[in-house]
Write a protein that holds these residues in place. Structure first.
Motif, PDB file in Angstrom:
ATOM      1  N   PRO A  55     -88.467  67.866  -2.188  1.00 24.86           N
ATOM      2  CA  PRO A  55     -89.310  68.774  -1.406  1.00 24.86           C
ATOM      3  C   PRO A  55     -89.603  68.152  -0.049  1.00 24.86           C
ATOM      4  N   GLY A  56     -89.677  68.983   0.957  1.00 17.59           N
ATOM      5  CA  GLY A  56     -89.927  68.486   2.306  1.00 17.59           C
ATOM      6  C   GLY A  56     -89.177  69.296   3.331  1.00 17.59           C
ATOM      7  N   GLY A  57     -88.925  68.664   4.477  1.00 18.11           N
ATOM      8  CA  GLY A  57     -88.154  69.312   5.532  1.00 18.11           C
ATOM      9  C   GLY A  57     -88.958  70.203   6.452  1.00 18.11           C
ATOM     10  N   THR A  58     -90.200  70.494   6.080  1.00 17.39           N
ATOM     11  CA  THR A  58     -91.126  71.279   6.904  1.00 17.39           C
ATOM     12  C   THR A  58     -92.505  70.634   6.756  1.00 17.39           C
ATOM     13  N   PRO A  59     -93.450  70.927   7.650  1.00 18.99           N
ATOM     14  CA  PRO A  59     -94.796  70.369   7.475  1.00 18.99           C
ATOM     15  C   PRO A  59     -95.406  70.727   6.113  1.00 18.99           C
ATOM     16  N   LEU A  60     -95.244  71.977   5.692  1.00 22.84           N
ATOM     17  CA  LEU A  60     -95.761  72.362   4.380  1.00 22.84           C
ATOM     18  C   LEU A  60     -95.034  71.604   3.276  1.00 22.84           C
ATOM     19  N   GLY A  61     -93.721  71.535   3.386  1.00 29.73           N
ATOM     20  CA  GLY A  61     -92.936  70.856   2.367  1.00 29.73           C
ATOM     21  C   GLY A  61     -93.295  69.387   2.237  1.00 29.73           C
ATOM     22  N   GLU A  62     -93.544  68.719   3.369  1.00 31.81           N
ATOM     23  CA  GLU A  62     -93.902  67.299   3.320  1.00 31.81           C
ATOM     24  C   GLU A  62     -95.275  67.098   2.682  1.00 31.81           C
ATOM     25  N   ALA A  63     -96.194  68.005   2.946  1.00 27.53           N
ATOM     26  CA  ALA A  63     -97.515  67.914   2.313  1.00 27.53           C
ATOM     27  C   ALA A  63     -97.396  68.102   0.801  1.00 27.53           C
ATOM     28  N   LEU A  64     -96.589  69.065   0.385  1.00 30.91           N
ATOM     29  CA  LEU A  64     -96.391  69.289  -1.037  1.00 30.91           C
ATOM     30  C   LEU A  64     -95.624  68.132  -1.673  1.00 30.91           C
ATOM     31  N   ARG A  65     -94.724  67.516  -0.924  1.00 30.00           N
ATOM     32  CA  ARG A  65     -93.977  66.367  -1.439  1.00 30.00           C
ATOM     33  C   ARG A  65     -94.924  65.233  -1.856  1.00 30.00           C
ATOM     34  N   LEU A 107     -96.625  66.184  -5.085  1.00 30.53           N
ATOM     35  CA  LEU A 107     -95.710  66.175  -6.228  1.00 30.53           C
ATOM     36  C   LEU A 107     -95.263  64.766  -6.603  1.00 30.53           C
ATOM     37  N   LYS A 108     -95.039  63.931  -5.605  1.00 28.90           N
ATOM     38  CA  LYS A 108     -94.494  62.603  -5.864  1.00 28.90           C
ATOM     39  C   LYS A 108     -95.549  61.586  -6.276  1.00 28.90           C
ATOM     40  N   SER A 109     -96.713  61.660  -5.668  1.00 28.20           N
ATOM     41  CA  SER A 109     -97.697  60.617  -5.924  1.00 28.20           C
ATOM     42  C   SER A 109     -99.104  61.128  -6.172  1.00 28.20           C
ATOM     43  N   GLY A 110     -99.257  62.446  -6.296  1.00 33.45           N
ATOM     44  CA  GLY A 110    -100.568  63.029  -6.538  1.00 33.45           C
ATOM     45  C   GLY A 110    -100.976  62.959  -8.001  1.00 33.45           C
ATOM     46  N   PRO A 111    -102.121  63.542  -8.326  1.00 33.66           N
ATOM     47  CA  PRO A 111    -102.599  63.523  -9.712  1.00 33.66           C
ATOM     48  C   PRO A 111    -101.692  64.321 -10.632  1.00 33.66           C
ATOM     49  N   ALA A 112    -101.795  64.027 -11.908  1.00 35.08           N
ATOM     50  CA  ALA A 112    -100.989  64.738 -12.903  1.00 35.08           C
ATOM     51  C   ALA A 112    -101.300  66.230 -12.859  1.00 35.08           C
ATOM     52  N   MET A 113    -100.269  67.027 -13.104  1.00 33.46           N
ATOM     53  CA  MET A 113    -100.442  68.479 -13.111  1.00 33.46           C
ATOM     54  C   MET A 113     -99.600  69.063 -14.234  1.00 33.46           C
ATOM     55  N   SER A 114     -99.838  70.323 -14.532  1.00 31.87           N
ATOM     56  CA  SER A 114     -99.059  70.965 -15.583  1.00 31.87           C
ATOM     57  C   SER A 114     -97.637  71.205 -15.091  1.00 31.87           C
ATOM     58  N   PRO A 115     -96.655  71.268 -15.994  1.00 29.07           N
ATOM     59  CA  PRO A 115     -95.279  71.553 -15.587  1.00 29.07           C
ATOM     60  C   PRO A 115     -95.147  72.854 -14.806  1.00 29.07           C
ATOM     61  N   LEU A 116     -95.936  73.866 -15.166  1.00 31.35           N
ATOM     62  CA  LEU A 116     -95.843  75.143 -14.464  1.00 31.35           C
ATOM     63  C   LEU A 116     -96.382  75.027 -13.043  1.00 31.35           C
ATOM     64  N   SER A 117     -97.483  74.300 -12.872  1.00 33.87           N
ATOM     65  CA  SER A 117     -98.010  74.070 -11.525  1.00 33.87           C
ATOM     66  C   SER A 117     -96.982  73.336 -10.679  1.00 33.87           C
ATOM     67  N   GLU A 118     -96.347  72.336 -11.274  1.00 34.62           N
ATOM     68  CA  GLU A 118     -95.312  71.568 -10.584  1.00 34.62           C
ATOM     69  C   GLU A 118     -94.179  72.481 -10.117  1.00 34.62           C
ATOM     70  N   LEU A 119     -93.744  73.356 -10.988  1.00 33.01           N
ATOM     71  CA  LEU A 119     -92.666  74.290 -10.655  1.00 33.01           C
ATOM     72  C   LEU A 119     -93.033  75.160  -9.469  1.00 33.01           C
ATOM     73  N   PHE A 120     -94.239  75.725  -9.481  1.00 29.22           N
ATOM     74  CA  PHE A 120     -94.650  76.609  -8.394  1.00 29.22           C
ATOM     75  C   PHE A 120     -94.715  75.866  -7.052  1.00 29.22           C
ATOM     76  N   LEU A 121     -95.147  74.611  -7.076  1.00 27.52           N
ATOM     77  CA  LEU A 121     -95.221  73.849  -5.829  1.00 27.52           C
ATOM     78  C   LEU A 121     -93.825  73.561  -5.282  1.00 27.52           C
ATOM     79  N   PHE A 122     -92.895  73.217  -6.157  1.00 26.69           N
ATOM     80  CA  PHE A 122     -91.521  73.018  -5.705  1.00 26.69           C
ATOM     81  C   PHE A 122     -90.962  74.290  -5.084  1.00 26.69           C
TER      82      PHE A 122
END
Length: 205
Positions: free
Chosen positions: A39-49, A52-67
């Motif tokens: 994930p990345g390549g845009t300001p939004l994508g980098e924030a989500l990266r 996703l990479k180092s943030g708190p644990a989340m549900s698999p479905l939440s992870e999917l939606f962020l990707f």
């Protein structure tokens, strides 16, 4: 007409290195190619990266939606415009990663993952996907202690399922996938990739 080339592989496979190598090769030939990553390549994508990479644990479905949110932004603001300008786009990860990591690795419903991938991309698929394959043991040995990435720290069984997901996709669409042994020398891999990419670029030229 431009080409869309994606590099895929498990953690430590060397896909990012080969994506950069291809970009450098194209630029030496005067190509206006674009290199991006997910994930990345845009300001939004980098924030989500970062989440996703180092943030708190989340549900698999939440992870999917962020990707998918990061991907939708990247396709809309970078990939499609570049292709429309006739530029070759090289991406370090794309929809196959979500199938491998979320459908196989996290064991989410494959139909849901496929549907969200289509929605996020508008159906845009690569002309070629290069998969650098590694055994799970080799992959884990390469990334051991390398980072605090949430995915790197996942259990061995997760990485086994991810590899299975990649191989299943490659076997289902052999004309659009190039599967290479990720343990081979970087120069050898670069040569094999170029041998596959060059005719594609000529066809599109």
């Amino acid at each position: 007409m431009a080409s869309f080339i994606v590099f895929e592989g498990g953690d430590g496979s060397g896909k990012s290195t080969q994506a950069r190598n291809l970009m450098q090769r194209l630029r030496r030939r005067g190509s206006g190619a674009v290199l991006t990553h997910e994930p990345g390549g845009t300001p939004l994508g980098e924030a989500l990266r970062r989440v996703l990479k180092s943030g708190p644990a989340m549900s698999p479905l939440s992870e999917l939606f962020l990707f998918e949110a990061a991907r939708a932004q990247l396709v809309d603001t970078l990939i499609r415009p570049a292709l429309a300008e006739g530029r070759t786009v090289i991406a370090d990860r794309y929809v196959a990663s979500t199938v491998a990591y979320q459908a196989y690795g996290r064991e989410l419903d494959r139909n849901l993952v496929d549907r969200l991938n289509r929605e996020a991309t508008g159906g845009l698929m690569p002309d070629l996907t290069v998969l650098l394959d590694l055994s799970v043991d080799t992959s884990l040995s390469r990334i051991q202690g390398a980072s605090n990435d949430n995915f790197d720290q996942a259990p061995r069984e997760f990485h086994r399922r991810v590899r299975e997901g990649y191989m299943a996709q490659a076997e289902a669409n052999p004309d659009k996938w190039l599967v290479l042994d990720g343990t081979r020398a970087k120069r050898d891999l670069g040569r094999q990739i170029w041998e596959k990419v060059q005719p594609l670029l000529q066809q599109r030229g």
